[in-house]
Write a protein that holds these residues in place. Structure first.
Motif, mmCIF file in Angstrom:
data_model
loop_
_atom_site.group_PDB
_atom_site.id
_atom_site.type_symbol
_atom_site.label_atom_id
_atom_site.label_comp_id
_atom_site.label_asym_id
_atom_site.label_seq_id
_atom_site.Cartn_x
_atom_site.Cartn_y
_atom_site.Cartn_z
ATOM 1 N N THR A 1 -17.560 -42.799 -21.545
ATOM 2 C CA THR A 1 -16.374 -41.985 -21.298
ATOM 3 C C THR A 1 -16.680 -40.544 -21.648
ATOM 4 O OG1 THR A 1 -14.017 -41.815 -21.748
ATOM 5 C CG2 THR A 1 -15.429 -42.355 -23.610
ATOM 6 N N ASP A 2 -15.708 -39.660 -21.446
ATOM 7 C CA ASP A 2 -15.954 -38.250 -21.721
ATOM 8 C C ASP A 2 -15.394 -37.864 -23.080
ATOM 9 O OD1 ASP A 2 -13.172 -37.886 -21.429
ATOM 10 O OD2 ASP A 2 -13.376 -37.410 -19.297
ATOM 11 N N ASP A 3 -15.780 -36.684 -23.524
ATOM 12 C CA ASP A 3 -15.386 -36.243 -24.856
ATOM 13 C C ASP A 3 -13.876 -36.050 -24.970
ATOM 14 O OD1 ASP A 3 -16.183 -34.030 -23.060
ATOM 15 O OD2 ASP A 3 -15.508 -32.731 -24.665
ATOM 16 N N ARG A 4 -13.232 -35.574 -23.904
ATOM 17 C CA ARG A 4 -11.786 -35.350 -23.968
ATOM 18 C C ARG A 4 -11.042 -36.655 -24.261
ATOM 19 N NH1 ARG A 4 -8.580 -31.283 -22.104
ATOM 20 N NH2 ARG A 4 -10.383 -30.332 -21.061
ATOM 21 N N THR A 5 -11.475 -37.740 -23.623
ATOM 22 C CA THR A 5 -10.827 -39.033 -23.840
ATOM 23 C C THR A 5 -10.997 -39.494 -25.280
ATOM 24 O OG1 THR A 5 -11.163 -39.683 -21.532
ATOM 25 C CG2 THR A 5 -10.798 -41.453 -23.124
ATOM 26 N N ILE A 6 -12.188 -39.323 -25.822
ATOM 27 C CA ILE A 6 -12.441 -39.758 -27.201
ATOM 28 C C ILE A 6 -11.599 -38.963 -28.181
ATOM 29 C CG2 ILE A 6 -14.187 -39.976 -29.019
ATOM 30 C CD1 ILE A 6 -16.257 -40.405 -26.768
ATOM 31 N N TRP A 7 -11.551 -37.629 -28.003
ATOM 32 C CA TRP A 7 -10.736 -36.812 -28.902
ATOM 33 C C TRP A 7 -9.260 -37.197 -28.792
ATOM 34 C CZ3 TRP A 7 -12.977 -34.621 -32.719
ATOM 35 C CH2 TRP A 7 -14.240 -34.055 -32.594
ATOM 36 N N THR A 8 -8.786 -37.408 -27.568
ATOM 37 C CA THR A 8 -7.362 -37.707 -27.365
ATOM 38 C C THR A 8 -6.990 -39.066 -27.942
ATOM 39 O OG1 THR A 8 -7.309 -36.353 -25.351
ATOM 40 C CG2 THR A 8 -5.556 -37.978 -25.638
ATOM 41 N N ARG A 9 -7.743 -40.103 -27.569
ATOM 42 C CA ARG A 9 -7.400 -41.453 -28.024
ATOM 43 C C ARG A 9 -7.720 -41.648 -29.503
ATOM 44 N NH1 ARG A 9 -9.350 -46.229 -24.550
ATOM 45 N NH2 ARG A 9 -7.615 -47.159 -25.731
ATOM 46 N N GLU B 1 -5.365 -44.616 -30.948
ATOM 47 C CA GLU B 1 -5.282 -45.651 -29.910
ATOM 48 C C GLU B 1 -6.540 -46.511 -29.840
ATOM 49 O OE1 GLU B 1 -4.496 -43.546 -26.336
ATOM 50 O OE2 GLU B 1 -2.505 -42.861 -26.961
ATOM 51 N N ASP B 2 -7.630 -46.036 -30.397
ATOM 52 C CA ASP B 2 -8.896 -46.764 -30.361
ATOM 53 C C ASP B 2 -9.566 -46.585 -31.715
ATOM 54 O OD1 ASP B 2 -11.946 -46.876 -29.969
ATOM 55 O OD2 ASP B 2 -11.234 -47.705 -28.066
ATOM 56 N N MET C 1 -13.108 -44.907 -31.656
ATOM 57 C CA MET C 1 -13.018 -43.472 -31.359
ATOM 58 C C MET C 1 -12.497 -42.710 -32.570
ATOM 59 S SD MET C 1 -11.670 -43.460 -27.408
ATOM 60 C CE MET C 1 -12.671 -44.200 -26.096
#
Length: 322
Positions: A218-226, A231-232, A235
């Motif tokens: 996945t991308d960095d934005r998804t990891i920071w957000t979730r 949510e994860d 992460m």
């Protein structure tokens, strides 16, 4: 006097009109944020801002730019603009121009922002010192590093550096694994490869491998957000691990620069400030062996000013011209 102050990054260019008071105070107007990919050049964005302002623009400008300054030409990594500094007075219709690196502008903002724009992270809960060196560390697309030196009588000097390219020094088995993963792609691994926004992907994938989990690419934005939203769990663990490395790096840089205080800067720091406070950031910052008591005596703060680039560019102009 008035001037236009501009903070140009890869995606956005922020414009405002700043007023420099006779007492040295800097007052920023309401900023306008323009997308760089919607404007063919800096000059056309300038014209757009003039239209938005509905008035003749001041004949002075201060630019904070995300890239090297001082040459005959300024290029940007993530947008197609090219700026020729020598031609700006004629093209913009201005008399005075100041251009500063974006992280240099952050240094000026740290020097000029009031105490209300700094949130305490660790160490003594006191104001930033009026003399000595303040180390500034800003994780973002890369790792910005600068320092501000104050003489105790109101004079200060900002020095932007390339401290983000120091070697990464792992301190435990997890960081050994992160380093090993990065060495597969890079002959030399700098601290920026671990302490920056995009680096969270490698941290996350290393943790997944250590736990023998399937790696979710996945991308960095998804990891920071979730991760920040909880949510994860993996992460979230990656973000906790990032905070440890940020603490280590900030402490190393303070030691190297002789810092008497440290400021964490950048939008990423603001985004994860609650995680920084609850993580092992403070322990890692202090963990410098024989210098642990020294590190514990340094105030560490997060700058919370909403537009440090615009404030810093105006302050740089004031320092050069006023």
């Amino acid at each position: 006097m008035e001037l236009v102050t501009v903070d140009i990054g890869g995606t956005h260019a922020r414009f405002t009109i700043a007023t420099l008071g006779d007492d040295g105070a800097i007052v920023l107007g309401e900023p306008a944020t323009l997308k760089t990919n919607e404007h063919a050049s800096f000059e056309t964005a300038w014209e757009h801002f003039a239209q938005i302002s509905g008035r003749a623009l001041p004949r002075a400008v201060a630019l904070a730019v995300a890239g090297p300054v001082g040459g005959e030409l300024i290029r940007f990594t993530n947008n197609p603009w090219v700026i020729l500094p020598d031609q700006l007075p004629e093209r913009l219709g201005v008399d005075k121009v100041t251009i500063v690196n974006d992280f240099g502008a952050v240094g000026h903002a740290v020097a000029r922002a009031g105490d209300e724009y700094f949130q305490h992270l660790t160490g003594p809960d006191v104001a930033l010192p009026t003399s000595g060196t303040i180390t500034i560390v800003g994780p973002g697309t890369g790792l910005g590093v600068a320092h501000v030196w104050r003489d105790g009588n109101g004079f200060y000097h900002v020095q932007a550096t390339e401290g983000g390219h120091l070697d990464f020094a792992p301190l435990d088995a997890v960081e050994d694994a992160i380093l090993a993963r990065l060495r597969q792609r890079h002959r030399r691994v700098s601290v920026e490869r671990v302490v920056s926004g995009p680096a969270i992907v490698d941290i996350y994938e290393t943790l997944a491998a250590l736990e023998q989990r399937p790696v979710l690419h996945t991308d960095d934005r998804t990891i920071w957000t979730r991760g920040t939203a909880g949510e994860d769990t993996l992460m979230a663990a990656a973000i906790d691990r990032f905070c440890l490395s940020l603490g280590s790096a900030a402490g190393d840089l303070a030691l190297a620069q002789g810092g008497s205080a440290v400021v964490i800067a950048g939008g990423l720091g603001l985004r994860i400030k609650d995680t920084i406070l609850s993580s092992g950031f403070a322990d890692r910052f202090r963990a410098k062996g024989r210098f642990e008591s020294l590190m514990a005596s340094l105030p560490v703060k997060l700058i919370t000013h909403p537009q440090p680039g615009l404030l810093g560019a105006a302050a740089a102009f004031q320092k050069e011209h006023a």
